[in-house]
Design an enzyme around this catalytic site. Structure first.
Site, PDB file in Angstrom:
ATOM      1  N   THR A 255      -5.755  11.060 -41.009  1.00  0.00           N
ATOM      2  CA  THR A 255      -4.387  11.222 -40.563  1.00  0.00           C
ATOM      3  C   THR A 255      -3.837  12.632 -40.753  1.00  0.00           C
ATOM      4  OG1 THR A 255      -4.091   8.923 -41.057  1.00  0.00           O
ATOM      5  CG2 THR A 255      -2.131  10.267 -41.226  1.00  0.00           C
TER       6      THR A 255
ATOM      7  N   GLY B  68      -3.473   7.871 -46.537  1.00  0.00           N
ATOM      8  CA  GLY B  68      -4.249   7.075 -47.475  1.00  0.00           C
ATOM      9  C   GLY B  68      -4.396   5.667 -46.950  1.00  0.00           C
TER      10      GLY B  68
HETATM   11  N1  ASP Z   1      -2.657   5.860 -43.561  1.00  0.00           N
HETATM   12  C1  ASP Z   1      -3.513   5.703 -42.422  1.00  0.00           C
HETATM   13  C2  ASP Z   1      -3.613   4.242 -42.059  1.00  0.00           C
HETATM   14  O1  ASP Z   1      -3.772   3.421 -42.949  1.00  0.00           O
HETATM   15  C3  ASP Z   1      -4.892   6.221 -42.622  1.00  0.00           C
HETATM   16  C4  ASP Z   1      -5.021   7.613 -43.188  1.00  0.00           C
HETATM   17  O2  ASP Z   1      -4.107   8.136 -43.824  1.00  0.00           O
HETATM   18  O3  ASP Z   1      -6.075   8.228 -42.978  1.00  0.00           O
HETATM   19  O4  ASP Z   1      -3.625   3.930 -40.892  1.00  0.00           O
END
Ligand code: ASP
Length: 310
Positions: A177, A229
Site C-alpha cells: 500500500t 499493514g
Molecule cells: N492495509 C492494506 C489492506 O489490508 C494492505 C497493506 O497495507 O499493504 O488492504
C-alpha cells in the site's frame, strides 16, 4: 498562514530486509519515492494545498508497478484486481473513498473527485466507476494493473486458502500500500492512502485503506494519518482515528500516539504494519513494527529523507 509545510509518504511496511535487496532494486524504489516526494513538495512550496500534494504523491506511487496500488496491484483469489483508496482533508473533514475498483487507473483521483463533486463519501465497484465516467475520468482494462510478479505471488499461495500481505511475502519480500500525509502553508492537513489489498483476498474483501478513520484520517489542529499493514486489525483498531483521538482527548504527542498504536495496540491485537502521521506543527512520525517500511519525508528547512529499513 503557517510558515511551514511538511510532507511524508510511504510505500508499505513489511518483511523488507537489506539482505534480500539488490542495489538496483533499492535505487529503483528510492527513485520513485523521491519523485513522489518532490512532486508533492513542489505543490506545497508554491503555496498549494495539502490535499493536492497528497493526491499528486499518491498518483505517482500508483503509477509505479513497484508498489501495491494502481499498476502493480496484487491479485485476488479469482485472478482479478480490486483496488481500494481514500483521501481526507482536515479543515472541513471532507473525504472521498472507493472500494472494489476494477478499472480506475488512479483510484486516489477518483477519491478526490468524490470529495470535490459528490454528496457522498464512499462509493463501491461499478457505482464508483459510473461516477468516474460522469466525471470524465478514463477507465483502463484490468490487464493494466497486472504484472508477472504479482501473478507468481498469487499462484504460490492460491491453493493454501490463506491471504497474504503483499509485503509479508517471505520469499519475494514484496511490498504494500501507498500513502501520503501533508501540512500546507495555510495550516491545512490532508491524508491519502491507496492499495490493491492483500494477495489471494476473497472477492469483495475490504481492508482498512478505503475506510475513513481506519486507513486514512485528517483533522486540522490534530493530525493526518495514513496506515499500512494487516487491514483487518487496522479496521478493528479504527487505527488512523485512534491516533487522532489519543492526541485530541488523551493529550498525547503525535509521536506518543503513533508509537502507541504501532508498538502497542496493533501488535497486542495480533497485527503488524506501520503508519505515517503529521501534526499541525509539521512534526512527522513514521513508526512500523516490521523489518522495514518504504518511507520518505521533507519539510521546509529540512531536505528530503528516504528510508527503507529499520
Ligand atoms: N492495509 C492494506 C489492506 O489490508 C494492505 C497493506 O497495507 O499493504 O488492504
Amino acid at each position: 498562514m503557517s510558515k511551514i509545510y511538511a510532507l511524508a509518504i510511504h510505500g508499505g511496511a513489511g518483511t523488507i530486509l537489506k539482505s534480500a535487496m539488490t542495489s538496483e532494486k533499492e535505487t529503483a524504489y528510492s527513485n520513485v519515492l523521491r519523485e513522489a516526494l518532490e512532486a508533492g513538495e513542489r505543490i506545497l512550496k508554491s503555496g498549494g494545498s495539502a490535499l493536492d500534494a497528497v493526491e499528486k504523491s499518491v498518483c505517482i506511487l500508483e503509477d509505479s508497478e513497484l508498489f501495491n496500488a494502481g499498476k502493480g496491484s496484487v491479485f485476488t483469489h479469482d485472478h482479478t484486481h480490486e483496488l481500494d483508496a481514500s483521501i481526507m482533508e482536515g479543515r472541513e473533514r471532507k473525504a472521498g473513498a472507493v472500494t472494489g475498483l476494477k478499472r480506475i487507473k488512479n483510484p486516489i483521483s477518483l477519491c478526490r473527485a468524490i470529495l470535490n463533486h459528490s454528496e457522498h463519501v464512499f462509493l463501491m465497484a461499478e457505482g464508483a466507476e459510473e461516477f468516474a465516467r460522469d466525471q470524465g475520468i478514463s477507465l483502463v482494462e484490468q490487464d493494466y494493473f497486472s504484472t508477472g510478479l504479482r501473478r507468481e505471488q498469487l499462484e504460490r499461495i492460491r491453493d493454501s486458502g490463506k491471504t497474504q500481505l503483499d509485503h509479508a511475502d517471505d520469499e519475494l519480500k514484496k511490498f504494500g500500500t501507498v500513502g501520503a500525509v501533508a501540512l500546507d502553508l495555510n495550516g491545512d492537513l490532508a491524508a491519502a492512502t491507496s492499495t490493491g489489498g492483500i494477495t489471494n483476498k476473497r472477492y469483495g474483501r475490504i481492508g482498512d485503506t478505503p475506510v475513513i478513520g481506519a486507513g486514512t484520517y485528517a483533522e486540522n489542529g490534530v493530525c493526518a494519518v495514513s496506515s499500512t499493514g494487516h487491514g483487518e486489525f487496522y479496521l478493528r483498531a479504527v487505527a488512523a482515528y485512534e491516533v487522532a483521538a489519543m492526541i485530541k482527548y488523551g493529550g498525547l504527542t503525535l509521536e506518543e500516539a503513533s508509537r502507541k498504536l504501532i508498538h502497542g495496540i496493533i501488535p497486542q491485537m495480533g497485527g503488524d504494519g506501520g503508519l505515517i502521521s503529521i501534526d499541525a506543527q509539521g512534526e512527522i512520525c513514521m513508526p512500523f513494527n516490521t523489518e522495514g517500511m518504504y518511507r520518505a519525508s521533507v519539510s521546509k528547512g529540512q531536505s528530503a529523507q528516504i528510508f527503507i529499513y529499520r
